[in-house]
Design a protein around this motif. Structure first.
Motif, PDB file in Angstrom:
ATOM      1  N   THR A  96       9.521  16.276   6.702  1.00 63.03           N
ATOM      2  CA  THR A  96       8.495  15.500   7.428  1.00 63.03           C
ATOM      3  C   THR A  96       8.992  14.104   7.761  1.00 63.03           C
ATOM      4  O   THR A  96       8.644  13.557   8.813  1.00 63.03           O
ATOM      5  N   GLU A 118       7.364  25.449  -2.255  1.00 66.31           N
ATOM      6  CA  GLU A 118       8.681  25.721  -1.684  1.00 66.31           C
ATOM      7  C   GLU A 118       9.688  25.805  -2.823  1.00 66.31           C
ATOM      8  O   GLU A 118       9.705  24.935  -3.703  1.00 66.31           O
ATOM      9  N   ALA A 152       6.941  22.080   8.791  1.00 64.05           N
ATOM     10  CA  ALA A 152       6.310  20.826   8.380  1.00 64.05           C
ATOM     11  C   ALA A 152       4.790  20.969   8.349  1.00 64.05           C
ATOM     12  O   ALA A 152       4.116  20.474   7.443  1.00 64.05           O
ATOM     13  N   HIS A 169       2.502  18.042  -2.677  1.00 68.98           N
ATOM     14  CA  HIS A 169       3.639  17.675  -1.835  1.00 68.98           C
ATOM     15  C   HIS A 169       3.434  16.257  -1.316  1.00 68.98           C
ATOM     16  O   HIS A 169       2.325  15.878  -0.916  1.00 68.98           O
ATOM     17  N   PRO A 225       9.987  19.578   1.743  1.00 64.46           N
ATOM     18  CA  PRO A 225       8.915  19.117   2.634  1.00 64.46           C
ATOM     19  C   PRO A 225       8.933  17.603   2.876  1.00 64.46           C
ATOM     20  O   PRO A 225       8.661  17.143   3.984  1.00 64.46           O
ATOM     21  N   ALA A 232       3.481  22.991   5.282  1.00 64.44           N
ATOM     22  CA  ALA A 232       3.464  22.276   4.006  1.00 64.44           C
ATOM     23  C   ALA A 232       2.140  21.581   3.757  1.00 64.44           C
ATOM     24  O   ALA A 232       1.750  21.356   2.611  1.00 64.44           O
ATOM     25  N   LEU A 290       4.230  13.989   1.669  1.00 66.45           N
ATOM     26  CA  LEU A 290       4.619  14.172   3.068  1.00 66.45           C
ATOM     27  C   LEU A 290       4.493  12.845   3.815  1.00 66.45           C
ATOM     28  O   LEU A 290       3.636  12.012   3.495  1.00 66.45           O
TER      29      LEU A 290
END
Length: 575
Positions: A118, A105, A213, A89, A114, A216, A91
């Motif tokens: 974020t 997800e 958040a 991910h 995500p 994740a 972020l």
């Protein structure tokens, strides 16, 4: 005073082309940082940064804009395009980037939600969320979070998106600010990035958004908290089997389990459908293997003059074959007849079970149909001398198909059928696009079309394309195969049955494993299988799945496939 200088972009199927066009149109001095999530297989290396850099340099050779896979903790800088690496991910933290192998997800990692969530949590009004071509609805919940925190929402016009699922979902569920064709998105991004953001006070982030958040990135406090967001539902997580909690924030129905796996309602339904289909295929395989084994035992018993045992084994084989035929009907039954279920071993149509006298009166016909499904008639007509090529592609397929087909001469002596995974909600423009790029004739396939040399027949959206023994084509709305329709597997299997050793199958770039079952059928009947190599594949999932079957004859770079086909057809014709 900063402008909208945090631009987060999400795309999936069909995203490579639109992302290339988007970055190509950005100015060299873009006063913003761009963050990109494109759904890519976890096992394959990502070449998206190099593709985007080539697109930028082609129009602006000296542009300082640069696309790259960021490192964990890297500081955010304007003029950079940060691309999510495979299986991580992407972020956004305060001033830097964080990469995390947190829970998937919508069955995806990296996922769009995500990133958007974020970014909205940290930068609020300065964020622009952009949703481009893609299937299903990843990005919708994240775009809602961007809007909730005062950011700007932009969506590609679904009418021009090769896959309209993600844009359409965002439009239906979020108050989108701009719905634009891809050619108009870059100018709007520049305008917004240069426009100062008027401070309106920092909006409080909801507790649910904070927890999601943190999940994740596998933040320990969020993972161990007993206060899960939402309320318990009656559904199990497709990833881990845990209880899913239902969230209704921002008017979107979503689900998340205690370990952090998250699903939209559409993604959850898709995952459940895929799991159900996998279970049915496994059951079909097990029953057919049992029937074959018991039949073999019955033959051995007959050879030993054990009549009672032989009869018992034959009865078991027949029972297994009947159950297999029932499951096969459930897998392949046409959608236009609605969803199917069973009662007392009978397939239930939408209007209910047939009356008993109708069942008995039609039993002879049904038995014949079952026999036809399980084994071809020995009196079936043989295929015509015409050879054929069947090609399949998915993500990144438009460019690959264009390159392969444009390399064929106008008098190519073989018919070609094409399956490209497309959005089911809009008519396919693939035939029209290809006809402008290649020499051979292109036609969107229709039921009853006769295969002709030098003609490309393209499967319509949302319909399986099948090849018949008499060299004609059929279209079918039967159930999704590996969650796609049209399916490469069905095209290849029908080509193998109809053309045997005269069939040539080609697997091009794409995600997933569609085509892997079909190439086994092609090879079993004596045909030839070609797969695009990894170095030239934008997405290596489908070619790799085919190669892993062990039946692929040739693994070829994209720019050599057309010449390979010409050589194969020439050799076959001379033979």
């Amino acid at each position: 005073m900063p402008g909208h200088d945090i631009i987060v972009v999400g795309a999936s199927a069909g995203g490579v082309e639109v992302l290339s066009q988007l970055v190509r149109d950005l100015p060299a001095n873009l006063p913003a940082a761009l963050f990109v999530v494109l759904h890519i297989p976890a096992q394959s290396p990502s070449v998206l940064p190099s593709i985007l850099n080539r697109a930028i340099r082609k129009r602006q050779p000296n542009s300082p804009l640069q696309a790259l896979h960021p490192k964990d903790g890297e500081a955010i800088a304007h003029g950079r395009i940060y691309v999510a690496p495979p299986d991580q991910h992407l972020l956004i933290k305060d001033g830097h980037i964080h990469l995390a192998r947190g829970p998937k997800e919508n069955g995806l990692r990296p996922a769009v939600d995500p990133l958007f969530r974020t970014a909205a949590r940290i930068y609020g009004q300065r964020v622009i969320g952009v949703v481009l071509s893609g299937t299903l609805d990843d990005g919708t919940a994240g775009l809602a979070a961007v809007k909730q925190q005062g950011g700007v929402a932009i969506v590609q016009d679904p009418e021009e998106a090769l896959y309209s699922g993600m844009p359409q979902s965002a439009i239906e569920n979020v108050e989108v600010d701009y719905i634009l064709p891809i050619s108009e998105i870059a100018p709007v991004l520049v305008q917004l990035a240069e426009k100062p953001v008027e401070p309106e006070g920092v909006k409080a982030v909801s507790d649910d958004m904070k927890i999601e958040a943190d999940m994740a990135e596998l933040e320990i406090g969020a993972m161990q908290s007993y206060d899960c967001p939402g309320t318990p539902s009656g559904f199990a997580c497709p990833d881990c089997g845990g209880v899913l909690w239902e969230l209704g924030e921002q008017g979107l129905v979503r689900f998340r389990c205690r370990t952090g796996h998250a699903y939209s309602s559409n993604s959850l339904m898709a995952a459940q459908s895929e799991a159900l289909e996998e279970a049915l295929w496994n059951a079909l395989r097990a029953l057919e293997e049992k029937a074959a084994l018991v039949h073999r035992l019955g033959e051995r018993a007959r050879d030993r003059h054990q009549a009672i045992s032989a009869k018992h084994f034959e009865q078991e084989a027949q029972a297994a074959q009947q159950r297999a035929a029932l499951i096969r009907k459930m897998l392949l039954k046409s959608e236009e007849n609605g969803n199917l279920s069973t009662l007392d071993g009978q397939v239930v149509e939408p209007q209910g079970l047939l009356k008993s006298e109708e069942r008995n009166g039609s039993q002879e016909t049904e038995d014949k149909e079952d026999q036809d499904i399980s084994s071809p008639s020995p009196l079936a007509p043989r295929p015509s001398p015409l050879h054929m090529v069947a090609i399949c592609a998915s993500a990144g397929g438009l460019n690959a198909l264009s390159q392969v087909l444009s390399g064929l001469p106008a008098d190519f002596p073989v018919a070609i059928t094409v399956v490209q995974h497309l959005s089911s909600q809009f008519p396919s423009l693939l035939a029209e696009i290809l006809s402008r790029r290649i020499k051979v004739r292109v036609k969107q396939a229709e039921s009853g079309d006769l295969l002709l040399p030098g003609t490309v027949f393209v499967a319509p959206s949302d319909q399986h394309l099948l090849v018949n023994l008499d060299s004609t084509l059929s279209l079918s709305h039967s159930e999704l195969v590996h969650f796609v329709r049209p399916s490469a597997d069905l095209l290849f299997e029908s080509a193998a049955a109809s053309f045997e050793q005269q069939a040539i199958a080609v697997i091009l770039t794409g995600k997933g494993s569609d085509g892997a079952m079909g190439v086994r059928a092609i090879k079993k009947m004596g045909g030839t299988v070609i797969a695009q190599d990894q170095a030239t594949s934008e997405f290596f999932g489908m070619p790799e799945a085919a190669i892993n079957t062990g039946v692929v004859d040739l693994v070829v770079p994209l720019n050599e496939i057309a010449a390979t086909l010409v050589n194969l057809v020439t050799v076959k014709d001379e033979g």
